[in-house]
Scaffold this motif. Structure first.
Motif, PDB file in Angstrom:
ATOM      1  N   SER A 179       0.825  -1.210   0.000  1.00 48.70           N
ATOM      2  CA  SER A 179       0.000   0.000   0.000  1.00 48.70           C
ATOM      3  C   SER A 179       0.856   1.255   0.000  1.00 48.70           C
ATOM      4  O   SER A 179       0.569   2.222  -0.717  1.00 48.70           O
ATOM      5  CB  SER A 179      -0.916   0.008   1.226  1.00 48.70           C
ATOM      6  OG  SER A 179      -1.907  -0.995   1.143  1.00 48.70           O
ATOM      7  N   ALA A 180       1.906   1.252   0.814  1.00 55.53           N
ATOM      8  CA  ALA A 180       2.737   2.450   0.939  1.00 55.53           C
ATOM      9  C   ALA A 180       3.354   2.849  -0.395  1.00 55.53           C
ATOM     10  O   ALA A 180       3.343   4.027  -0.771  1.00 55.53           O
ATOM     11  CB  ALA A 180       3.828   2.216   1.979  1.00 55.53           C
ATOM     12  N   VAL A 181       3.886   1.885  -1.115  1.00 57.19           N
ATOM     13  CA  VAL A 181       4.571   2.223  -2.368  1.00 57.19           C
ATOM     14  C   VAL A 181       3.561   2.684  -3.423  1.00 57.19           C
ATOM     15  O   VAL A 181       3.870   3.576  -4.243  1.00 57.19           O
ATOM     16  CB  VAL A 181       5.429   1.032  -2.855  1.00 57.19           C
ATOM     17  CG1 VAL A 181       4.582  -0.061  -3.474  1.00 57.19           C
ATOM     18  CG2 VAL A 181       6.495   1.498  -3.829  1.00 57.19           C
ATOM     19  N   MET A 182       2.339   2.144  -3.408  1.00 57.28           N
ATOM     20  CA  MET A 182       1.329   2.608  -4.357  1.00 57.28           C
ATOM     21  C   MET A 182       0.831   4.003  -4.005  1.00 57.28           C
ATOM     22  O   MET A 182       0.566   4.820  -4.907  1.00 57.28           O
ATOM     23  CB  MET A 182       0.179   1.614  -4.436  1.00 57.28           C
ATOM     24  CG  MET A 182       0.528   0.337  -5.174  1.00 57.28           C
ATOM     25  SD  MET A 182      -0.906  -0.716  -5.548  1.00 57.28           S
ATOM     26  CE  MET A 182      -1.398  -1.199  -3.891  1.00 57.28           C
ATOM     27  N   ILE A 183       0.677   4.293  -2.716  1.00 63.50           N
ATOM     28  CA  ILE A 183       0.291   5.643  -2.317  1.00 63.50           C
ATOM     29  C   ILE A 183       1.360   6.644  -2.758  1.00 63.50           C
ATOM     30  O   ILE A 183       1.047   7.724  -3.303  1.00 63.50           O
ATOM     31  CB  ILE A 183       0.066   5.715  -0.794  1.00 63.50           C
ATOM     32  CG1 ILE A 183      -1.178   4.916  -0.402  1.00 63.50           C
ATOM     33  CG2 ILE A 183      -0.079   7.168  -0.337  1.00 63.50           C
ATOM     34  CD1 ILE A 183      -1.346   4.740   1.102  1.00 63.50           C
ATOM     35  N   LEU A 184       2.625   6.311  -2.540  1.00 56.55           N
ATOM     36  CA  LEU A 184       3.711   7.194  -2.965  1.00 56.55           C
ATOM     37  C   LEU A 184       3.701   7.399  -4.482  1.00 56.55           C
ATOM     38  O   LEU A 184       3.892   8.518  -4.971  1.00 56.55           O
ATOM     39  CB  LEU A 184       5.054   6.624  -2.521  1.00 56.55           C
ATOM     40  CG  LEU A 184       5.324   6.632  -1.016  1.00 56.55           C
ATOM     41  CD1 LEU A 184       6.592   5.827  -0.705  1.00 56.55           C
ATOM     42  CD2 LEU A 184       5.453   8.054  -0.488  1.00 56.55           C
ATOM     43  N   ALA A 185       3.488   6.323  -5.226  1.00 59.02           N
ATOM     44  CA  ALA A 185       3.431   6.440  -6.687  1.00 59.02           C
ATOM     45  C   ALA A 185       2.251   7.300  -7.115  1.00 59.02           C
ATOM     46  O   ALA A 185       2.348   8.097  -8.064  1.00 59.02           O
ATOM     47  CB  ALA A 185       3.339   5.052  -7.311  1.00 59.02           C
ATOM     48  N   ASN A 186       1.136   7.155  -6.423  1.00 60.30           N
ATOM     49  CA  ASN A 186      -0.063   7.925  -6.753  1.00 60.30           C
ATOM     50  C   ASN A 186       0.157   9.412  -6.541  1.00 60.30           C
ATOM     51  O   ASN A 186      -0.162  10.229  -7.417  1.00 60.30           O
ATOM     52  CB  ASN A 186      -1.218   7.416  -5.883  1.00 60.30           C
ATOM     53  CG  ASN A 186      -2.564   8.016  -6.247  1.00 60.30           C
ATOM     54  OD1 ASN A 186      -2.734   9.225  -6.234  1.00 60.30           O
ATOM     55  ND2 ASN A 186      -3.535   7.162  -6.545  1.00 60.30           N
ATOM     56  N   VAL A 187       0.731   9.780  -5.394  1.00 61.42           N
ATOM     57  CA  VAL A 187       0.917  11.216  -5.139  1.00 61.42           C
ATOM     58  C   VAL A 187       2.021  11.790  -6.011  1.00 61.42           C
ATOM     59  O   VAL A 187       1.971  12.967  -6.394  1.00 61.42           O
ATOM     60  CB  VAL A 187       1.178  11.502  -3.641  1.00 61.42           C
ATOM     61  CG1 VAL A 187      -0.001  11.055  -2.802  1.00 61.42           C
ATOM     62  CG2 VAL A 187       2.452  10.858  -3.155  1.00 61.42           C
ATOM     63  N   ARG A 188       3.004  10.983  -6.355  1.00 60.13           N
ATOM     64  CA  ARG A 188       4.036  11.459  -7.281  1.00 60.13           C
ATOM     65  C   ARG A 188       3.436  11.696  -8.665  1.00 60.13           C
ATOM     66  O   ARG A 188       3.776  12.677  -9.345  1.00 60.13           O
ATOM     67  CB  ARG A 188       5.185  10.469  -7.359  1.00 60.13           C
ATOM     68  CG  ARG A 188       6.340  10.928  -8.248  1.00 60.13           C
ATOM     69  CD  ARG A 188       7.467   9.915  -8.258  1.00 60.13           C
ATOM     70  NE  ARG A 188       8.507  10.278  -9.196  1.00 60.13           N
ATOM     71  CZ  ARG A 188       9.543  11.081  -8.929  1.00 60.13           C
ATOM     72  NH1 ARG A 188       9.677  11.601  -7.726  1.00 60.13           N
ATOM     73  NH2 ARG A 188      10.452  11.355  -9.850  1.00 60.13           N
ATOM     74  N   ALA A 189       2.533  10.797  -9.086  1.00 57.71           N
ATOM     75  CA  ALA A 189       1.881  10.942 -10.391  1.00 57.71           C
ATOM     76  C   ALA A 189       0.888  12.092 -10.386  1.00 57.71           C
ATOM     77  O   ALA A 189       0.624  12.691 -11.434  1.00 57.71           O
ATOM     78  CB  ALA A 189       1.179   9.637 -10.750  1.00 57.71           C
TER      79      ALA A 189
END
Length: 407
Positions: free
Chosen positions: A314-324
Protein backbone atom coordinates in the motif's frame (compact mmCIF):
# COMPACT_ATOMS: atom_id res chain seq x y z
CA UNK A 1 -18.89 -10.75 -3.05
CA UNK A 2 -18.62 -9.46 0.51
CA UNK A 3 -17.91 -5.75 0.90
CA UNK A 4 -16.05 -5.23 4.14
CA UNK A 5 -15.79 -1.45 4.31
CA UNK A 6 -15.39 1.78 2.39
CA UNK A 7 -14.22 4.95 4.05
CA UNK A 8 -11.87 7.86 3.97
CA UNK A 9 -9.47 7.08 6.76
CA UNK A 10 -9.84 9.91 9.26
CA UNK A 11 -8.89 8.40 12.60
CA UNK A 12 -6.41 6.09 14.31
CA UNK A 13 -2.96 6.16 15.82
CA UNK A 14 -3.94 8.73 18.42
CA UNK A 15 -1.75 11.27 20.06
CA UNK A 16 0.29 12.31 16.98
CA UNK A 17 0.61 16.02 16.22
CA UNK A 18 -0.45 17.51 12.91
CA UNK A 19 1.98 17.21 10.04
CA UNK A 20 4.05 20.29 9.46
CA UNK A 21 3.89 20.87 5.72
CA UNK A 22 6.82 22.45 3.96
CA UNK A 23 5.03 24.13 1.09
CA UNK A 24 6.62 21.90 -1.50
CA UNK A 25 3.31 20.35 -2.57
CA UNK A 26 1.84 21.96 -5.65
CA UNK A 27 -1.54 23.70 -5.39
CA UNK A 28 -3.18 21.05 -7.58
CA UNK A 29 -2.10 18.37 -5.08
CA UNK A 30 -3.21 20.05 -1.85
CA UNK A 31 -6.17 18.30 -0.29
CA UNK A 32 -6.27 15.62 -2.99
CA UNK A 33 -7.91 12.29 -2.22
CA UNK A 34 -5.98 9.13 -2.99
CA UNK A 35 -8.09 6.06 -3.81
CA UNK A 36 -6.74 2.76 -2.44
CA UNK A 37 -8.47 -0.61 -2.65
CA UNK A 38 -7.60 -3.58 -0.47
CA UNK A 39 -8.56 -7.02 -1.78
CA UNK A 40 -7.84 -9.71 0.81
CA UNK A 41 -9.40 -12.96 2.06
CA UNK A 42 -11.14 -11.95 5.28
CA UNK A 43 -13.11 -15.20 5.28
CA UNK A 44 -12.67 -18.69 3.84
CA UNK A 45 -9.63 -20.96 4.00
CA UNK A 46 -7.16 -18.07 4.29
CA UNK A 47 -9.37 -15.80 6.41
CA UNK A 48 -7.34 -16.13 9.59
CA UNK A 49 -4.31 -14.65 7.82
CA UNK A 50 -6.15 -12.29 5.48
CA UNK A 51 -7.62 -9.80 7.94
CA UNK A 52 -4.28 -9.00 9.65
CA UNK A 53 -2.72 -8.56 6.20
CA UNK A 54 -5.53 -6.17 5.24
CA UNK A 55 -4.97 -4.27 8.48
CA UNK A 56 -1.30 -3.89 7.58
CA UNK A 57 -2.30 -2.67 4.13
CA UNK A 58 -4.59 -0.02 5.62
CA UNK A 59 -2.02 1.23 8.14
CA UNK A 60 -0.22 3.75 5.85
CA UNK A 61 -3.56 5.50 5.24
CA UNK A 62 -4.26 5.63 8.97
CA UNK A 63 -0.82 7.09 9.61
CA UNK A 64 -1.45 9.92 7.14
CA UNK A 65 -4.84 10.68 8.71
CA UNK A 66 -3.36 10.73 12.20
CA UNK A 67 -0.89 13.51 11.38
CA UNK A 68 -3.28 15.65 9.35
CA UNK A 69 -1.68 15.06 5.98
CA UNK A 70 -2.79 17.11 3.00
CA UNK A 71 -3.69 13.78 1.42
CA UNK A 72 -6.70 11.81 2.57
CA UNK A 73 -6.78 8.17 1.53
CA UNK A 74 -10.16 6.67 0.67
CA UNK A 75 -9.78 2.99 1.55
CA UNK A 76 -12.21 0.36 0.31
CA UNK A 77 -11.67 -3.15 1.67
CA UNK A 78 -13.10 -6.11 -0.23
CA UNK A 79 -13.27 -9.75 0.89
CA UNK A 80 -12.21 -12.39 -1.66
CA UNK A 81 -13.46 -15.21 0.60
CA UNK A 82 -10.35 -17.12 -0.65
CA UNK A 83 -12.32 -17.82 -3.85
CA UNK A 84 -11.40 -16.76 -7.37
CA UNK A 85 -14.90 -15.72 -8.46
CA UNK A 86 -15.44 -13.68 -5.29
CA UNK A 87 -12.03 -12.11 -5.81
CA UNK A 88 -12.88 -11.13 -9.37
CA UNK A 89 -16.14 -9.54 -8.19
CA UNK A 90 -14.34 -7.74 -5.38
CA UNK A 91 -11.71 -6.29 -7.70
CA UNK A 92 -14.31 -5.36 -10.32
CA UNK A 93 -16.28 -3.39 -7.73
CA UNK A 94 -13.17 -1.31 -7.08
CA UNK A 95 -12.62 -0.71 -10.79
CA UNK A 96 -16.26 0.30 -11.22
CA UNK A 97 -15.88 2.78 -8.36
CA UNK A 98 -12.83 4.38 -10.00
CA UNK A 99 -10.05 2.96 -7.86
CA UNK A 100 -6.76 2.98 -9.81
CA UNK A 101 -4.88 0.54 -7.56
CA UNK A 102 -5.38 -2.11 -4.93
CA UNK A 103 -3.36 -4.19 -2.49
CA UNK A 104 -4.14 -7.81 -3.32
CA UNK A 105 -4.92 -10.47 -3.63
CA UNK A 106 -3.45 -13.09 -1.25
CA UNK A 107 -4.04 -16.60 -2.59
CA UNK A 108 -2.27 -17.06 -5.92
CA UNK A 109 -5.31 -18.94 -7.22
CA UNK A 110 -7.23 -15.69 -6.73
CA UNK A 111 -4.53 -13.22 -7.75
CA UNK A 112 -3.95 -14.75 -11.19
CA UNK A 113 -7.59 -14.60 -12.43
CA UNK A 114 -8.07 -11.18 -10.81
CA UNK A 115 -5.03 -9.95 -12.72
CA UNK A 116 -6.08 -11.49 -16.02
CA UNK A 117 -9.78 -10.60 -15.88
CA UNK A 118 -9.81 -7.29 -14.00
CA UNK A 119 -6.54 -5.47 -13.36
CA UNK A 120 -4.77 -5.91 -16.70
CA UNK A 121 -7.71 -5.23 -19.07
CA UNK A 122 -8.82 -2.24 -16.98
CA UNK A 123 -5.27 -0.86 -16.56
CA UNK A 124 -5.41 -0.90 -12.77
CA UNK A 125 -2.32 -1.51 -10.64
CA UNK A 126 -2.39 -4.44 -8.22
CA UNK A 127 0.33 -5.30 -5.73
CA UNK A 128 0.00 -8.60 -3.89
CA UNK A 129 1.53 -8.90 -0.43
CA UNK A 130 1.09 -12.68 -0.21
CA UNK A 131 0.78 -14.39 -3.61
CA UNK A 132 3.90 -16.45 -4.18
CA UNK A 133 3.20 -18.69 -7.19
CA UNK A 134 6.03 -18.63 -9.77
CA UNK A 135 3.33 -18.42 -12.47
CA UNK A 136 2.71 -14.78 -11.55
CA UNK A 137 6.20 -13.84 -12.79
CA UNK A 138 5.31 -14.80 -16.34
CA UNK A 139 1.92 -13.08 -16.59
CA UNK A 140 1.54 -10.92 -19.69
CA UNK A 141 0.49 -7.98 -17.54
CA UNK A 142 1.70 -4.77 -19.25
CA UNK A 143 3.46 -4.04 -15.94
CA UNK A 144 0.26 -3.64 -13.90
CA UNK A 145 0.99 -6.58 -11.56
CA UNK A 146 3.50 -6.27 -8.73
CA UNK A 147 4.10 -8.15 -5.51
CA UNK A 148 6.00 -7.54 -2.31
CA UNK A 149 5.90 -11.27 -1.52
CA UNK A 150 8.70 -13.36 -3.05
CA UNK A 151 8.17 -16.06 -5.65
CA UNK A 152 7.96 -19.69 -4.53
CA UNK A 153 10.67 -20.39 -7.07
CA UNK A 154 12.82 -19.43 -4.08
CA UNK A 155 10.79 -20.94 -1.22
CA UNK A 156 10.71 -24.37 -2.87
CA UNK A 157 14.50 -24.35 -3.00
CA UNK A 158 14.70 -23.29 0.65
CA UNK A 159 12.50 -26.19 1.75
CA UNK A 160 14.45 -28.76 -0.26
CA UNK A 161 17.81 -27.52 1.01
CA UNK A 162 16.70 -27.37 4.64
CA UNK A 163 15.31 -30.91 4.44
CA UNK A 164 18.12 -32.59 2.50
CA UNK A 165 21.24 -30.65 3.46
CA UNK A 166 20.51 -29.38 6.97
CA UNK A 167 18.24 -32.11 8.37
CA UNK A 168 19.68 -35.04 6.43
CA UNK A 169 16.32 -36.37 5.22
CA UNK A 170 16.63 -38.43 2.02
CA UNK A 171 13.01 -39.38 1.31
CA UNK A 172 10.18 -36.86 1.26
CA UNK A 173 6.47 -36.71 0.42
CA UNK A 174 4.34 -33.72 -0.50
CA UNK A 175 0.71 -33.01 0.40
CA UNK A 176 -0.43 -29.80 -1.25
CA UNK A 177 -3.41 -27.68 -2.13
CA UNK A 178 -4.77 -28.35 -5.59
CA UNK A 179 -4.37 -24.76 -6.76
CA UNK A 180 -1.81 -22.43 -8.36
CA UNK A 181 0.00 -21.92 -5.05
CA UNK A 182 0.15 -25.54 -3.95
CA UNK A 183 0.92 -27.17 -7.28
CA UNK A 184 3.66 -24.69 -8.25
CA UNK A 185 5.38 -24.68 -4.86
CA UNK A 186 5.31 -28.47 -4.58
CA UNK A 187 6.75 -28.81 -8.08
CA UNK A 188 9.66 -26.47 -7.31
CA UNK A 189 10.35 -28.33 -4.06
CA UNK A 190 10.21 -31.77 -5.71
CA UNK A 191 12.53 -30.77 -8.54
CA UNK A 192 15.11 -29.24 -6.23
CA UNK A 193 14.95 -32.10 -3.72
CA UNK A 194 15.61 -34.63 -6.47
CA UNK A 195 18.43 -32.48 -7.88
CA UNK A 196 20.09 -32.62 -4.47
CA UNK A 197 19.84 -36.43 -4.45
CA UNK A 198 16.61 -36.94 -2.54
CA UNK A 199 13.70 -39.22 -3.40
CA UNK A 200 10.06 -38.13 -3.58
CA UNK A 201 8.02 -41.08 -2.31
CA UNK A 202 4.58 -39.61 -3.06
CA UNK A 203 2.79 -36.41 -4.05
CA UNK A 204 -0.89 -35.84 -3.31
CA UNK A 205 -3.10 -32.85 -4.06
CA UNK A 206 -6.15 -32.05 -1.94
CA UNK A 207 -9.19 -29.78 -2.10
CA UNK A 208 -9.63 -27.13 0.59
CA UNK A 209 -11.97 -27.21 3.59
CA UNK A 210 -12.81 -30.93 3.54
CA UNK A 211 -14.30 -32.66 6.62
CA UNK A 212 -11.51 -35.25 6.71
CA UNK A 213 -8.05 -35.76 5.22
CA UNK A 214 -7.39 -39.21 6.64
CA UNK A 215 -7.53 -41.04 3.32
CA UNK A 216 -5.17 -38.65 1.53
CA UNK A 217 -2.77 -38.84 4.49
CA UNK A 218 -2.82 -42.66 4.26
CA UNK A 219 -1.95 -42.44 0.58
CA UNK A 220 0.84 -39.86 0.82
CA UNK A 221 2.48 -41.61 3.80
CA UNK A 222 2.16 -45.18 2.48
CA UNK A 223 5.85 -45.50 1.53
CA UNK A 224 7.24 -44.27 4.86
CA UNK A 225 8.96 -41.01 3.91
CA UNK A 226 11.50 -39.36 6.22
CA UNK A 227 9.32 -36.24 6.31
CA UNK A 228 6.10 -34.80 4.96
CA UNK A 229 5.72 -31.38 3.31
CA UNK A 230 2.27 -29.82 3.86
CA UNK A 231 1.28 -26.85 1.68
CA UNK A 232 -2.06 -25.57 2.96
CA UNK A 233 -4.04 -22.65 4.35
CA UNK A 234 -5.22 -22.47 7.98
CA UNK A 235 -8.74 -23.91 7.82
CA UNK A 236 -7.65 -26.95 5.81
CA UNK A 237 -4.38 -27.19 7.72
CA UNK A 238 -6.12 -27.46 11.08
CA UNK A 239 -8.13 -30.46 9.88
CA UNK A 240 -5.07 -32.06 8.26
CA UNK A 241 -3.13 -31.90 11.52
CA UNK A 242 -6.06 -33.11 13.62
CA UNK A 243 -6.33 -36.15 11.35
CA UNK A 244 -2.55 -36.61 11.30
CA UNK A 245 -2.16 -36.66 15.07
CA UNK A 246 -5.23 -38.88 15.48
CA UNK A 247 -4.01 -41.70 13.25
CA UNK A 248 -0.37 -41.39 12.22
CA UNK A 249 3.13 -41.26 13.69
CA UNK A 250 3.21 -38.02 15.72
CA UNK A 251 7.01 -37.98 15.60
CA UNK A 252 7.24 -37.93 11.79
CA UNK A 253 8.86 -34.60 10.79
CA UNK A 254 6.53 -32.26 8.96
CA UNK A 255 7.45 -29.08 7.09
CA UNK A 256 4.78 -26.43 6.52
CA UNK A 257 4.91 -23.38 4.29
CA UNK A 258 3.92 -19.74 4.73
CA UNK A 259 0.18 -20.41 4.58
CA UNK A 260 0.39 -22.27 7.90
CA UNK A 261 2.73 -19.98 9.83
CA UNK A 262 -0.03 -19.10 12.26
CA UNK A 263 0.47 -18.65 16.01
CA UNK A 264 -2.85 -20.29 16.86
CA UNK A 265 -2.33 -23.39 14.70
CA UNK A 266 -1.05 -25.70 17.50
CA UNK A 267 -3.92 -24.76 19.79
CA UNK A 268 -6.43 -25.23 16.97
CA UNK A 269 -4.91 -28.63 16.13
CA UNK A 270 -4.90 -29.50 19.85
CA UNK A 271 -1.26 -30.56 19.72
CA UNK A 272 2.04 -28.84 20.60
CA UNK A 273 3.29 -29.81 17.10
CA UNK A 274 6.82 -30.49 18.33
CA UNK A 275 7.54 -32.40 15.10
CA UNK A 276 6.85 -29.42 12.80
CA UNK A 277 9.05 -26.76 11.22
CA UNK A 278 8.18 -24.23 8.57
CA UNK A 279 9.35 -21.64 6.07
CA UNK A 280 7.93 -18.21 5.31
CA UNK A 281 9.03 -14.91 3.80
CA UNK A 282 10.48 -12.82 6.59
CA UNK A 283 9.72 -9.24 7.52
CA UNK A 284 13.38 -8.27 7.33
CA UNK A 285 13.42 -4.84 5.74
CA UNK A 286 15.47 -1.95 7.11
CA UNK A 287 12.32 -0.33 8.54
CA UNK A 288 10.68 -3.39 10.11
CA UNK A 289 11.00 -2.05 13.67
CA UNK A 290 9.16 1.18 12.84
CA UNK A 291 6.40 -0.76 11.14
CA UNK A 292 6.07 -3.23 14.00
CA UNK A 293 5.75 -0.45 16.57
CA UNK A 294 3.12 1.36 14.49
CA UNK A 295 1.14 -1.85 13.84
CA UNK A 296 1.14 -2.81 17.52
CA UNK A 297 0.11 0.69 18.59
CA UNK A 298 -2.78 0.74 16.13
CA UNK A 299 -4.13 -2.79 16.44
CA UNK A 300 -2.99 -3.96 19.86
CA UNK A 301 -1.30 -7.10 18.56
CA UNK A 302 1.95 -8.09 16.92
CA UNK A 303 2.06 -8.36 13.13
CA UNK A 304 2.10 -11.82 11.57
CA UNK A 305 3.14 -13.36 8.28
CA UNK A 306 2.81 -11.03 5.26
CA UNK A 307 1.50 -8.12 7.39
CA UNK A 308 4.63 -6.06 6.65
CA UNK A 309 4.31 -6.99 2.99
CA UNK A 310 0.75 -5.60 3.05
CA UNK A 311 1.97 -2.31 4.51
CA UNK A 312 4.73 -1.99 1.92
CA UNK A 313 2.41 -2.77 -0.99
CA UNK A 314 0.00 0.00 0.00
CA UNK A 315 2.74 2.45 0.94
CA UNK A 316 4.57 2.22 -2.37
CA UNK A 317 1.33 2.61 -4.36
CA UNK A 318 0.29 5.64 -2.32
CA UNK A 319 3.71 7.19 -2.96
CA UNK A 320 3.43 6.44 -6.69
CA UNK A 321 -0.06 7.92 -6.75
CA UNK A 322 0.92 11.22 -5.14
CA UNK A 323 4.04 11.46 -7.28
CA UNK A 324 1.88 10.94 -10.39
CA UNK A 325 -0.69 13.45 -9.13
CA UNK A 326 -3.61 11.44 -10.44
CA UNK A 327 -5.88 8.53 -9.53
CA UNK A 328 -5.03 6.84 -12.79
CA UNK A 329 -3.72 3.29 -13.10
CA UNK A 330 -1.27 4.00 -15.91
CA UNK A 331 0.14 7.01 -14.08
CA UNK A 332 0.53 5.02 -10.85
CA UNK A 333 2.18 2.13 -12.69
CA UNK A 334 4.72 4.41 -14.29
CA UNK A 335 5.85 5.82 -10.92
CA UNK A 336 6.12 2.57 -8.89
CA UNK A 337 9.80 1.98 -9.55
CA UNK A 338 10.56 5.69 -9.32
CA UNK A 339 9.56 5.68 -5.64
CA UNK A 340 10.69 2.16 -4.72
CA UNK A 341 13.91 1.29 -6.50
CA UNK A 342 17.19 2.97 -5.55
CA UNK A 343 16.78 6.54 -6.82
CA UNK A 344 17.18 9.06 -4.04
CA UNK A 345 16.58 9.93 -0.39
CA UNK A 346 15.72 6.84 1.73
CA UNK A 347 12.22 6.89 3.23
CA UNK A 348 10.04 4.29 4.88
CA UNK A 349 7.52 3.51 7.61
CA UNK A 350 9.42 5.60 10.16
CA UNK A 351 8.72 8.80 8.20
CA UNK A 352 5.93 7.85 5.82
CA UNK A 353 4.00 11.17 5.97
CA UNK A 354 7.20 13.05 5.09
CA UNK A 355 7.83 10.53 2.30
CA UNK A 356 4.42 11.38 0.84
CA UNK A 357 5.32 15.08 0.91
CA UNK A 358 8.57 14.42 -0.90
CA UNK A 359 6.89 12.24 -3.52
CA UNK A 360 4.18 14.84 -4.14
CA UNK A 361 6.86 17.52 -4.60
CA UNK A 362 8.62 15.37 -7.20
CA UNK A 363 11.69 14.72 -5.07
CA UNK A 364 13.80 11.65 -5.75
CA UNK A 365 13.12 9.02 -3.05
CA UNK A 366 13.84 5.37 -2.35
CA UNK A 367 11.23 3.53 -0.28
CA UNK A 368 12.95 1.12 2.10
CA UNK A 369 10.31 -1.17 3.47
CA UNK A 370 9.37 -3.26 6.46
CA UNK A 371 9.33 -6.53 4.54
CA UNK A 372 12.45 -5.90 2.41
CA UNK A 373 14.30 -3.08 0.69
CA UNK A 374 11.50 -3.28 -1.91
CA UNK A 375 13.32 -3.18 -5.22
CA UNK A 376 11.14 -4.41 -8.11
CA UNK A 377 12.60 -6.25 -11.10
CA UNK A 378 11.21 -6.07 -14.65
CA UNK A 379 8.49 -8.61 -13.79
CA UNK A 380 7.29 -6.73 -10.71
CA UNK A 381 8.96 -9.28 -8.39
CA UNK A 382 11.29 -8.55 -5.49
CA UNK A 383 15.03 -8.59 -6.24
CA UNK A 384 16.10 -9.49 -2.71
CA UNK A 385 14.16 -11.43 -0.06
CA UNK A 386 14.71 -13.21 3.24
CA UNK A 387 13.06 -16.40 4.50
CA UNK A 388 12.41 -17.36 8.11
CA UNK A 389 12.98 -20.93 9.28
CA UNK A 390 10.41 -21.54 12.00
CA UNK A 391 10.22 -24.33 14.57
CA UNK A 392 6.99 -25.27 16.33
CA UNK A 393 7.13 -26.56 19.88
CA UNK A 394 5.13 -26.53 23.09
CA UNK A 395 2.28 -24.66 21.38
CA UNK A 396 4.60 -21.85 20.25
CA UNK A 397 6.47 -20.79 17.11
CA UNK A 398 10.08 -19.59 17.07
CA UNK A 399 12.21 -18.24 14.22
CA UNK A 400 15.47 -20.19 14.45
CA UNK A 401 17.24 -19.10 11.27
CA UNK A 402 17.00 -16.82 8.24
CA UNK A 403 18.12 -17.37 4.64
CA UNK A 404 18.80 -14.42 2.30
CA UNK A 405 18.34 -14.37 -1.47
CA UNK A 406 19.60 -11.59 -3.71
CA UNK A 407 18.29 -11.33 -7.25
Amino acid sequence: MDRTSRRAVLAGIGGVSALSLTGRIGAQQEGREVLLGIVQPESGDLGELGTPIADGAELPARELAAVGSEFSVDVQREDTQTLSEAGISAAQSLVDAGYPMFTGAAASDVTIPVAEEVAIPNQVVMCSPASTSPDITDLVDDDFVFRTAPSDALQGDVIAEVAYEERGWDRGASLHLNDAYGVALSTVFENRFEELGGEITATEAFEPEQPSYTSVLESVLADDPDFLLVIAFPVSGIQIFRDFYAGFDPDLPVIVTDGLIEDDLPESADNPMDNVLGTAPAAAGPEVDAFTESYEDEYGRSPGVFNAHGYDASAVMILANVRAGDNDGVAVRDEIRAVANPNGEPVGPSDFPEAVELAAAGEEITYEGASSVLEFDDNGDMRGVTYDIVEFGDFELEVVDQIDFEG
